[in-house]
Design a protein around this motif. Structure first.
Motif, short mmCIF file in Angstrom:
data_model
loop_
_atom_site.label_atom_id
_atom_site.label_comp_id
_atom_site.label_asym_id
_atom_site.label_seq_id
_atom_site.Cartn_x
_atom_site.Cartn_y
_atom_site.Cartn_z
N ASP A 248 8.22 0.00 5.16
CA ASP A 248 6.89 0.32 5.67
C ASP A 248 5.96 -0.44 4.67
O ASP A 248 5.09 -1.12 4.94
N CYS A 249 6.23 -0.47 3.31
CA CYS A 249 5.56 -0.92 2.10
C CYS A 249 5.57 -2.65 2.63
O CYS A 249 4.33 -3.37 2.18
N VAL A 250 6.53 -3.07 3.07
CA VAL A 250 6.48 -4.71 3.36
C VAL A 250 5.52 -5.11 4.12
O VAL A 250 4.79 -5.96 4.17
N ILE B 299 7.19 3.78 -5.37
CA ILE B 299 6.49 2.67 -5.86
C ILE B 299 5.27 3.18 -6.85
O ILE B 299 4.55 3.96 -6.65
N PHE B 300 5.43 2.53 -8.14
CA PHE B 300 4.38 2.94 -8.97
C PHE B 300 3.85 1.77 -9.68
O PHE B 300 4.54 0.86 -9.81
N ALA B 301 2.76 1.99 -10.32
CA ALA B 301 2.11 0.93 -11.14
C ALA B 301 2.93 0.97 -12.34
O ALA B 301 3.55 1.94 -12.86
N GLU B 302 3.01 -0.37 -12.84
CA GLU B 302 3.95 -0.72 -14.23
C GLU B 302 3.62 0.36 -14.97
O GLU B 302 4.43 0.90 -15.85
N ASP B 303 2.48 0.64 -15.47
CA ASP B 303 1.77 1.61 -16.48
C ASP B 303 2.05 2.95 -16.00
O ASP B 303 1.99 3.85 -17.34
N ASP B 304 2.51 3.27 -15.07
CA ASP B 304 2.74 4.69 -14.39
C ASP B 304 4.08 4.98 -14.28
O ASP B 304 4.28 6.30 -13.58
N VAL B 305 4.93 4.24 -14.58
CA VAL B 305 6.57 4.31 -13.99
C VAL B 305 6.89 5.55 -14.77
O VAL B 305 6.61 5.85 -16.13
N PRO B 306 7.35 6.74 -14.27
CA PRO B 306 7.91 7.73 -15.05
C PRO B 306 9.03 7.49 -16.15
O PRO B 306 9.65 6.29 -16.19
N ALA B 307 8.99 8.17 -17.20
CA ALA B 307 9.47 7.76 -18.45
C ALA B 307 11.18 7.60 -18.17
O ALA B 307 11.87 6.78 -18.46
N ASP B 308 11.67 8.35 -17.22
CA ASP B 308 13.07 8.21 -16.87
C ASP B 308 13.48 7.08 -15.93
O ASP B 308 14.32 6.97 -15.40
N GLN B 309 12.32 6.23 -15.73
CA GLN B 309 12.52 5.31 -14.49
C GLN B 309 12.27 3.97 -15.07
O GLN B 309 12.21 2.76 -14.48
N VAL B 310 11.97 3.82 -16.56
CA VAL B 310 11.27 2.63 -16.90
C VAL B 310 12.37 1.53 -16.95
O VAL B 310 11.90 0.28 -16.98
N GLN B 311 13.45 1.80 -16.78
CA GLN B 311 14.52 0.67 -16.65
C GLN B 311 14.31 -0.29 -15.40
O GLN B 311 14.71 -1.32 -15.13
N CYS C 276 0.80 -1.05 -1.02
CA CYS C 276 2.39 -0.66 -0.76
C CYS C 276 2.57 0.86 -1.29
O CYS C 276 3.48 1.61 -0.60
N VAL C 277 2.03 1.50 -2.35
CA VAL C 277 2.23 2.80 -2.70
C VAL C 277 1.89 4.03 -1.74
O VAL C 277 3.02 4.69 -1.76
N ALA C 278 0.84 3.97 -1.08
CA ALA C 278 0.69 4.90 -0.05
C ALA C 278 1.64 4.76 1.10
O ALA C 278 1.86 5.79 1.68
N GLU C 279 2.18 3.77 1.35
CA GLU C 279 3.15 3.59 2.58
C GLU C 279 4.49 3.85 2.19
O GLU C 279 5.37 3.89 3.24
N MET D 133 -0.73 -6.32 -14.83
CA MET D 133 0.03 -5.31 -14.25
C MET D 133 0.66 -5.69 -12.94
O MET D 133 0.07 -6.27 -12.25
N THR D 134 2.02 -5.09 -12.60
CA THR D 134 2.46 -5.09 -11.21
C THR D 134 2.91 -3.80 -10.87
O THR D 134 2.92 -2.86 -11.73
N TYR D 135 3.34 -3.75 -9.80
CA TYR D 135 3.95 -2.61 -9.28
C TYR D 135 5.51 -2.67 -9.04
O TYR D 135 5.96 -3.70 -9.06
N VAL D 136 6.26 -1.56 -9.12
CA VAL D 136 7.60 -1.43 -9.73
C VAL D 136 8.24 -0.41 -8.35
O VAL D 136 7.55 0.65 -8.38
N VAL D 137 9.41 -0.83 -7.69
CA VAL D 137 9.80 -0.13 -6.98
C VAL D 137 11.09 0.85 -7.77
O VAL D 137 11.89 0.02 -8.91
#
Length: 107
Positions: free
Chosen positions: A16-18, A55-67, A46-49, A1-5
């Motif tokens: 700040d995440c960087v 920024i979301f975990a790939e599995d938690d990206v909101p449905a309207d943001q999956v692209q 990075c999520v909290a920053e 799993m990765t994180y997604v902007v």
């Protein structure tokens, strides 16, 4: 799993995440950041920053943001790494909560 902007970062580009990324997986475009999925180690730092809550975990990206999962992977191959914090875009605070900004993404 990765994180997604996701979309909230467009026209804000807070970095700040960087500063907290231990593997330098962020890539910088003109008005957006992405995470290189091949470099991300899923540390969650990075999520909290992120002031825009973009920024979301790939599995938690909101449905309207999956692209943005595919978009991060695509743009990470094109954009250069960013390894230290920079100032956000001048009107970032005005854009942080605006919705439907995908059309404003500059490549």
């Amino acid at each position: 799993m990765t994180y997604v902007v996701t979309e909230s970062c467009i026209k804000c580009k807070y970095t700040d995440c960087v500063n907290v990324c231990p593997v330098d997986c962020f890539r910088e475009g003109p008005n957006f950041l992405v995470i290189d999925p091949d470099e991300c180690i899923d540390c969650t730092l990075c999520v909290a920053e992120c002031p825009a809550e973009a920024i979301f975990a790939e599995d938690d990206v909101p449905a309207d943001q999956v692209q943005f999962i595919e978009l991060n992977a695509e743009l990470a191959k094109e954009w250069p790494a960013i390894i230290e914090r920079k100032d956000a875009l001048p009107d970032a605070d005005d854009w942080a909560k605006v919705k439907d900004k995908l059309g404003m993404l500059e490549r």
